[in-house]
Design an enzyme around this catalytic site. Structure first.
Site, PDB file in Angstrom:
ATOM      1  N   HIS A   1      -9.088   2.990  -2.552  1.00 48.01           N
ATOM      2  CA  HIS A   1      -7.684   2.752  -2.181  1.00 48.01           C
ATOM      3  C   HIS A   1      -7.047   1.788  -3.186  1.00 48.01           C
ATOM      4  O   HIS A   1      -6.943   0.601  -2.918  1.00 48.01           O
ATOM      5  CB  HIS A   1      -7.644   2.184  -0.757  1.00 48.01           C
ATOM      6  CG  HIS A   1      -6.298   1.731  -0.284  1.00 48.01           C
ATOM      7  ND1 HIS A   1      -5.108   2.290  -0.715  1.00 48.01           N
ATOM      8  CD2 HIS A   1      -5.945   0.751   0.597  1.00 48.01           C
ATOM      9  CE1 HIS A   1      -4.098   1.680  -0.130  1.00 48.01           C
ATOM     10  NE2 HIS A   1      -4.586   0.736   0.675  1.00 48.01           N
TER      11      HIS A   1
ATOM     12  N   GLY B   1       0.542  -3.515   4.214  1.00 49.49           N
ATOM     13  CA  GLY B   1       0.417  -4.965   4.320  1.00 49.49           C
ATOM     14  C   GLY B   1       1.701  -5.632   4.797  1.00 49.49           C
ATOM     15  O   GLY B   1       2.798  -5.121   4.618  1.00 49.49           O
TER      16      GLY B   1
ATOM     17  N   CYS C   1       0.820  -1.228   0.000  1.00 43.91           N
ATOM     18  CA  CYS C   1       0.000   0.000   0.000  1.00 43.91           C
ATOM     19  C   CYS C   1       0.846   1.266   0.000  1.00 43.91           C
ATOM     20  O   CYS C   1       0.393   2.314  -0.467  1.00 43.91           O
ATOM     21  CB  CYS C   1      -0.922   0.024   1.211  1.00 43.91           C
ATOM     22  SG  CYS C   1      -1.818  -1.507   1.479  1.00 43.91           S
TER      23      CYS C   1
ATOM     24  N   CYS D   1      -1.126   2.573   6.853  1.00 44.24           N
ATOM     25  CA  CYS D   1      -0.709   1.229   7.238  1.00 44.24           C
ATOM     26  C   CYS D   1      -0.333   0.469   5.971  1.00 44.24           C
ATOM     27  O   CYS D   1      -0.770   0.817   4.871  1.00 44.24           O
ATOM     28  CB  CYS D   1      -1.803   0.507   8.009  1.00 44.24           C
ATOM     29  SG  CYS D   1      -3.353   0.286   7.113  1.00 44.24           S
TER      30      CYS D   1
END
Length: 401
Positions: A349, A382, A96, A380
């Site tokens: 996202h 992954g 991300c 945050c």
């Protein structure tokens, strides 16, 4: 020889409208690399003072680097966009936080003196390439119990975060999600979201050609009652729903970064100045807590405190993840410094692209808010990571340093 670091500035950022992943989404039959090309060309179109040959690097992130998101995307997209063949490029993957890492990596090169100007961005076509497509996890991860099995399912990690912080209830998550939709709709109505969007030609074998000009995921008519009735797919009687989490999306982002003196030399706008950044690892099964320690690291490295931050752009992968951040730092769920134009729960996202969306919005907010000196973009990541970048507003009207 002695070497001094240079100030790095965010010149401009753009993005495609974000689409819903899947066969009915606006980009179902559009290539991922073409989305990146559209973004690069738009950055050049909006900044005619920049000679294309002055671009020293193109760093493009993608989480699933295969097919039309593979083949060293930064280089292939640069060629496809018509940049001089002398401009190099590469791909980057931090799930991300891919685009965010593309920015911090190229910015560090600029500060060091290796580059003057760079393009950094990201793309994710989750319709063509679902997260995890084609991966082959090493069996040791499970057999040696290196991480909890839930770590590989992002929604399960969000449920784990609810377990860790039971006072952050589903009701609070739903209320935060509703506010995201409402703030996004208001920002669109006010013309605050829209100017950074790049129209994208789309095609469909069934319905022909189209033009994507607005984001597809938002649901402006959302109510708390609707959110309360949604299924909890990751756990029976759980907390995480499609309404209080970001969806599966397609889209691309890009930005221009430059040394401040080079931007001034070329007459380029200065949207914000890089102050510092931090990346950290956390337990993968509660990856959503990542922005807390990454922000603490970035603040410590820059000598700032959380009270110095006047605007927060936090990626809303899941409402619980943002609530955990706010709770840790003693910030109210509805603090108007946080995601003032809504967030990923509304807009979407597309994994590796989202970091530059956060930065582009913060830069545009800075232009409206000369009373704010520092802003923060965080997300945050992954497999248990957090990423935070701190920026300074060049329009700040306070006292000199």
């Amino acid at each position: 020889m002695s070497r001094s670091l240079r100030e790095v500035v965010f010149v401009d950022g753009v993005r495609t409208p974000f689409g819903k992943a899947g066969p009915k989404g606006i980009y179902a039959e559009t290539r991922a690399d073409d989305l990146v090309v559209r973004v690069i060309r738009e950055l050049l179109r909006r900044n005619p003072a920049l000679p294309p040959e002055r671009i020293d690097e193109v760093a493009i992130a993608a989480t699933t680097q295969t097919g039309d998101q593979g083949l060293t995307l930064g280089r292939t997209a640069a060629i496809l966009a018509g940049l001089p063949k002398s401009v190099p490029g590469y791909s980057i993957d931090r799930m991300c936080a891919g685009a965010m890492t593309a920015v911090t990596t190229t910015a560090s090169g600029i500060a060091f003196g290796a580059y003057d100007v760079a393009i950094a961005g990201g793309v994710e076509h989750m319709g063509r390439h679902p997260m995890g497509e084609g991966v082959d996890p090493n069996p040791r991860i499970v057999s040696e119990k290196l991480v909890d099995p839930s770590a590989l399912v992002m929604g399960s990690t969000a449920e784990n975060l609810h377990d860790r912080f039971p006072h952050l209830t589903k009701e609070r998550a739903d209320a935060f999600a509703l506010a995201s939709q409402q703030k996004y709709a208001k920002a669109v109505a006010n013309g605050q979201i829209g100017p950074e969007l790049v129209p994208v030609a789309t095609r469909s074998a069934e319905s022909g050609w189209g033009l994507a000009t607005v984001d597809e995921p938002p649901r402006p008519g959302t109510t708390l009652e609707q959110l309360g009735g949604l299924k909890t797919p990751f756990r029976p009687h759980g907390h995480v729903t499609a309404g209080n989490a970001a969806g599966l999306n397609d889209g691309a982002t890009g930005c221009l970064l430059a040394a401040e003196d080079v931007a001034e030399e070329l007459g380029l706008p200065i949207g914000m100045r890089l102050v510092g950044y931090g990346f950290v690892g956390v337990e993968p099964e509660v990856m959503g807590i990542g922005p807390v320690p990454s922000t603490e690291r970035a603040l410590a490295r820059t000598g700032l405190s959380i009270d110095d931050i006047g605007l927060f752009e936090l990626n809303e992968a899941f409402a619980i993840q943002v609530l955990a951040f706010l709770d840790h730092f003693g910030i109210a769920d509805d603090d108007d410094r946080v995601n003032p134009w809504g967030g990923a729960i509304a807009v979407g996202h597309p994994l590796a692209s989202s970091g530059v969306r956060l930065m582009t919005q913060l830069s545009r907010q800075f232009a409206e808010r000369p009373d704010v000196r520092y802003g923060l973009t965080a997300m945050c990541v992954g497999l248990g990571m957090g990423a935070t970048v701190i920026w300074e507003n060049p329009n700040w009207e306070g006292a000199d340093k």
